[in-house]
Design a protein around this motif. Structure first.
Motif, PDB file in Angstrom:
ATOM      1  N   PRO A  70       1.286  -1.561   0.031  1.00 47.28           N
ATOM      2  CA  PRO A  70       0.103  -0.419   0.208  1.00 47.28           C
ATOM      3  C   PRO A  70       0.954   1.606   0.119  1.00 47.28           C
ATOM      4  O   PRO A  70       2.146   1.114   0.086  1.00 47.28           O
ATOM      5  N   ASP A  71       0.296   2.536  -0.140  1.00 47.01           N
ATOM      6  CA  ASP A  71       1.243   4.255  -0.818  1.00 47.01           C
ATOM      7  C   ASP A  71       2.217   3.917   0.891  1.00 47.01           C
ATOM      8  O   ASP A  71       0.649   4.084   1.952  1.00 47.01           O
ATOM      9  N   GLY A  72       2.625   4.603   1.284  1.00 45.27           N
ATOM     10  CA  GLY A  72       3.703   4.383   2.525  1.00 45.27           C
ATOM     11  C   GLY A  72       4.969   3.962   3.031  1.00 45.27           C
ATOM     12  O   GLY A  72       5.095   3.874   3.674  1.00 45.27           O
ATOM     13  N   ILE A  73       4.155   2.080   2.321  1.00 43.51           N
ATOM     14  CA  ILE A  73       5.284   0.940   2.168  1.00 43.51           C
ATOM     15  C   ILE A  73       6.158   1.043   0.770  1.00 43.51           C
ATOM     16  O   ILE A  73       5.518   0.951  -0.058  1.00 43.51           O
ATOM     17  N   ALA A  74       7.839   1.728   1.142  1.00 42.94           N
ATOM     18  CA  ALA A  74       8.480   1.075   0.009  1.00 42.94           C
ATOM     19  C   ALA A  74       9.045  -0.584   0.298  1.00 42.94           C
ATOM     20  O   ALA A  74       9.655  -0.163   0.728  1.00 42.94           O
ATOM     21  N   PRO A  75       9.112  -1.098  -1.131  1.00 45.97           N
ATOM     22  CA  PRO A  75       9.443  -1.760  -1.507  1.00 45.97           C
ATOM     23  C   PRO A  75      11.053  -2.004  -0.488  1.00 45.97           C
ATOM     24  O   PRO A  75      11.302  -3.315  -0.060  1.00 45.97           O
ATOM     25  N   ASP A  92      10.039  -5.944  -6.040  1.00 44.81           N
ATOM     26  CA  ASP A  92       9.632  -5.492  -7.559  1.00 44.81           C
ATOM     27  C   ASP A  92       9.703  -3.525  -7.612  1.00 44.81           C
ATOM     28  O   ASP A  92       9.706  -2.388  -6.040  1.00 44.81           O
ATOM     29  N   THR A  93       8.809  -3.380  -8.549  1.00 45.56           N
ATOM     30  CA  THR A  93       8.382  -1.891  -8.042  1.00 45.56           C
ATOM     31  C   THR A  93       7.274  -1.270  -7.368  1.00 45.56           C
ATOM     32  O   THR A  93       7.649  -0.473  -6.808  1.00 45.56           O
ATOM     33  N   ASP A  94       6.518  -2.124  -7.021  1.00 44.29           N
ATOM     34  CA  ASP A  94       5.133  -2.044  -6.319  1.00 44.29           C
ATOM     35  C   ASP A  94       5.190  -2.710  -4.795  1.00 44.29           C
ATOM     36  O   ASP A  94       3.965  -2.140  -4.263  1.00 44.29           O
ATOM     37  N   ARG A 116       9.402  -1.006   7.538  1.00 44.52           N
ATOM     38  CA  ARG A 116      10.119   0.226   8.291  1.00 44.52           C
ATOM     39  C   ARG A 116       9.859   0.660   9.354  1.00 44.52           C
ATOM     40  O   ARG A 116      10.037   1.168  10.731  1.00 44.52           O
ATOM     41  N   GLN A 117       8.272   1.663   8.728  1.00 40.01           N
ATOM     42  CA  GLN A 117       6.931   1.622   9.610  1.00 40.01           C
ATOM     43  C   GLN A 117       5.837   1.869   8.780  1.00 40.01           C
ATOM     44  O   GLN A 117       6.336   1.629   7.699  1.00 40.01           O
ATOM     45  N   LEU A 118       5.290   2.168   9.407  1.00 33.99           N
ATOM     46  CA  LEU A 118       3.631   1.670   8.965  1.00 33.99           C
ATOM     47  C   LEU A 118       3.267   3.099   8.278  1.00 33.99           C
ATOM     48  O   LEU A 118       3.401   4.321   9.382  1.00 33.99           O
ATOM     49  N   PRO A 119       2.437   3.198   7.792  1.00 32.75           N
ATOM     50  CA  PRO A 119       2.403   4.411   7.106  1.00 32.75           C
ATOM     51  C   PRO A 119       1.056   5.020   8.065  1.00 32.75           C
ATOM     52  O   PRO A 119      -0.027   4.700   8.872  1.00 32.75           O
ATOM     53  N   ASP A 120       1.024   6.578   8.218  1.00 34.24           N
ATOM     54  CA  ASP A 120      -0.501   7.081   8.938  1.00 34.24           C
ATOM     55  C   ASP A 120      -1.781   6.864   8.457  1.00 34.24           C
ATOM     56  O   ASP A 120      -1.732   7.870   7.701  1.00 34.24           O
ATOM     57  N   THR A 121      -2.662   5.792   8.618  1.00 34.02           N
ATOM     58  CA  THR A 121      -3.892   5.723   8.715  1.00 34.02           C
ATOM     59  C   THR A 121      -4.426   4.612   9.326  1.00 34.02           C
ATOM     60  O   THR A 121      -3.633   4.052   9.939  1.00 34.02           O
ATOM     61  N   ASP A 122      -5.648   4.371   8.867  1.00 34.09           N
ATOM     62  CA  ASP A 122      -6.198   3.555   9.873  1.00 34.09           C
ATOM     63  C   ASP A 122      -6.729   1.873   9.339  1.00 34.09           C
ATOM     64  O   ASP A 122      -6.665   1.344   9.718  1.00 34.09           O
ATOM     65  N   GLU A 123      -6.041   1.402   8.199  1.00 33.22           N
ATOM     66  CA  GLU A 123      -6.221   0.266   7.566  1.00 33.22           C
ATOM     67  C   GLU A 123      -5.102   0.515   5.861  1.00 33.22           C
ATOM     68  O   GLU A 123      -5.120   1.495   5.400  1.00 33.22           O
ATOM     69  N   LEU A 124      -4.589  -0.955   6.130  1.00 34.60           N
ATOM     70  CA  LEU A 124      -3.670  -1.080   5.369  1.00 34.60           C
ATOM     71  C   LEU A 124      -4.281  -2.384   4.328  1.00 34.60           C
ATOM     72  O   LEU A 124      -4.346  -3.419   4.967  1.00 34.60           O
ATOM     73  N   ALA A 125      -3.887  -2.282   3.397  1.00 39.88           N
ATOM     74  CA  ALA A 125      -4.954  -3.518   1.668  1.00 39.88           C
ATOM     75  C   ALA A 125      -3.417  -4.109   1.706  1.00 39.88           C
ATOM     76  O   ALA A 125      -3.140  -3.247   0.680  1.00 39.88           O
ATOM     77  N   PHE A 126      -3.445  -4.976   1.541  1.00 34.63           N
ATOM     78  CA  PHE A 126      -1.976  -5.819   0.639  1.00 34.63           C
ATOM     79  C   PHE A 126      -2.485  -6.723  -0.048  1.00 34.63           C
ATOM     80  O   PHE A 126      -2.792  -7.865  -0.357  1.00 34.63           O
ATOM     81  N   LYS A 127      -2.458  -6.302  -1.360  1.00 33.62           N
ATOM     82  CA  LYS A 127      -2.641  -7.193  -2.763  1.00 33.62           C
ATOM     83  C   LYS A 127      -2.433  -8.163  -2.861  1.00 33.62           C
ATOM     84  O   LYS A 127      -0.940  -8.015  -3.036  1.00 33.62           O
ATOM     85  N   THR A 128      -2.624  -9.391  -3.108  1.00 30.15           N
ATOM     86  CA  THR A 128      -1.655 -10.454  -2.920  1.00 30.15           C
ATOM     87  C   THR A 128      -2.175 -11.740  -4.568  1.00 30.15           C
ATOM     88  O   THR A 128      -3.073 -12.315  -4.828  1.00 30.15           O
ATOM     89  N   ILE A 129      -1.218 -12.264  -4.703  1.00 30.72           N
ATOM     90  CA  ILE A 129      -1.326 -13.105  -6.068  1.00 30.72           C
ATOM     91  C   ILE A 129      -0.790 -14.118  -5.497  1.00 30.72           C
ATOM     92  O   ILE A 129       0.461 -14.331  -5.008  1.00 30.72           O
ATOM     93  N   GLU A 130      -1.611 -15.547  -5.280  1.00 32.24           N
ATOM     94  CA  GLU A 130      -0.707 -16.935  -5.129  1.00 32.24           C
ATOM     95  C   GLU A 130      -0.776 -17.806  -6.199  1.00 32.24           C
ATOM     96  O   GLU A 130      -1.973 -17.862  -6.723  1.00 32.24           O
ATOM     97  N   THR A 131       0.541 -18.826  -5.985  1.00 33.29           N
ATOM     98  CA  THR A 131       1.073 -19.079  -6.964  1.00 33.29           C
ATOM     99  C   THR A 131       1.352 -20.792  -6.401  1.00 33.29           C
ATOM    100  O   THR A 131       1.429 -20.257  -5.517  1.00 33.29           O
ATOM    101  N   TYR A 132       0.186 -22.011  -7.406  1.00 29.28           N
ATOM    102  CA  TYR A 132       0.767 -23.156  -6.727  1.00 29.28           C
ATOM    103  C   TYR A 132       1.316 -23.892  -7.993  1.00 29.28           C
ATOM    104  O   TYR A 132       1.841 -23.496  -9.159  1.00 29.28           O
ATOM    105  N   SER A 133       1.932 -24.748  -7.510  1.00 33.81           N
ATOM    106  CA  SER A 133       3.305 -25.246  -8.151  1.00 33.81           C
ATOM    107  C   SER A 133       2.362 -26.182  -9.932  1.00 33.81           C
ATOM    108  O   SER A 133       2.987 -26.266 -11.054  1.00 33.81           O
TER     109      SER A 133
END
Length: 237
Positions: A70-75, A92-94, A116-133
């Motif tokens: 999410p915005d506020g956290i750099a890779p 990655d880039t994002d 390193r630090q969480l941003p100043d917000t009330d919630e964080l969404a981490f979009k995730t893509i899951e891959t299987y063998s």
């Protein structure tokens, strides 16, 4: 006849089954990727986040988890702390990707990163893509809105308000942001090949000109000496 206890019990049981069926059909799908932390608070530094992806396949194991930050956290502010055997983190880039050999079939994939630090917000969404063998991909990227719960929700971390006096810190610079090294005065500039060739050509022409002048001077001196010697011989005769 409807007043008998037996009929009443059958009607009650049927109603209960209908209500249960309606409840199950209306219930949203549970999240298959979750994120948790022991310090869910805005602007907290050096936070450990644990991601857990629930295994869905009966024939393949999870091999990779791709997380969009999410915005506020750099890779560059994310470090891998714990992961399945053989898994590694790639920025990655994002966001970042954690992956490696497939985990055992039916086993949840769990890994932990330090932020390193969480941003100043009330919630964080981490979009995730899951891959299987076997190549199957599950995309947990839908953001919940209000009371509606999507079928493939992204893992969301709810945060408490920042502590009094807490402030954001600068993000770590990436490798592409690093300034290029400037040449120092102690290091002489190296001429380009074309310039060096022109210099060599100029020096060659200068050498030929000096040699021609020297030959001309010697020839003139010889001529003068011959003329003086001839005059001297004429006067003696």
């Amino acid at each position: 006849m409807f007043s008998s206890p037996f009929v009443a019990r059958r009607i009650s049981a049927a109603g209960a089954l209908v209500l249960a069926a309606l409840f199950v059909s209306a219930a949203p799908a549970l999240a298959h990727v979750e994120v948790q932390t022991e310090t869910p608070q805005a602007l907290v530094q050096n936070v450990s986040l644990t991601f857990e992806a629930e295994a869905e396949s009966d024939s393949a194991g999870i091999t990779e988890m791709r997380v969009v930050l999410p915005d506020g956290i750099a890779p560059t502010d994310v470090v891998l702390l714990g992961q399945p055997k053989g898994w590694k983190l790639t920025a990655d880039t994002d966001g970042f990707t954690v992956g490696g050999p497939p985990v055992a079939v039916g086993t949840n994939a769990v890994f932990t990163v330090k932020v390193r630090q969480l941003p100043d917000t009330d919630e964080l969404a981490f979009k995730t893509i899951e891959t299987y063998s076997d190549g199957k991909i599950s995309r947990w990227i839908e953001i919940p809105k209000g009371d509606a719960r999507p079928q493939q929700p992204a893992p969301v971390l709810e945060l408490k308000a920042a502590a009094p006096g807490a402030s954001p810190i600068a993000t770590s610079p990436s490798a592409s942001d690093a300034p290029a090294p400037s040449p120092t005065s102690a290091s002489p500039a190296v001429p380009a090949p074309e310039a060096a060739a022109k210099d060599d050509e100029g020096e060659g022409r200068t050498g030929l000109l000096v040699a021609a002048v020297a030959i001309a001077v010697l020839a003139a001196a010889g001529g003068v000496w011959w003329l003086l010697k001839r005059r001297s011989g004429t006067s003696q005769s």
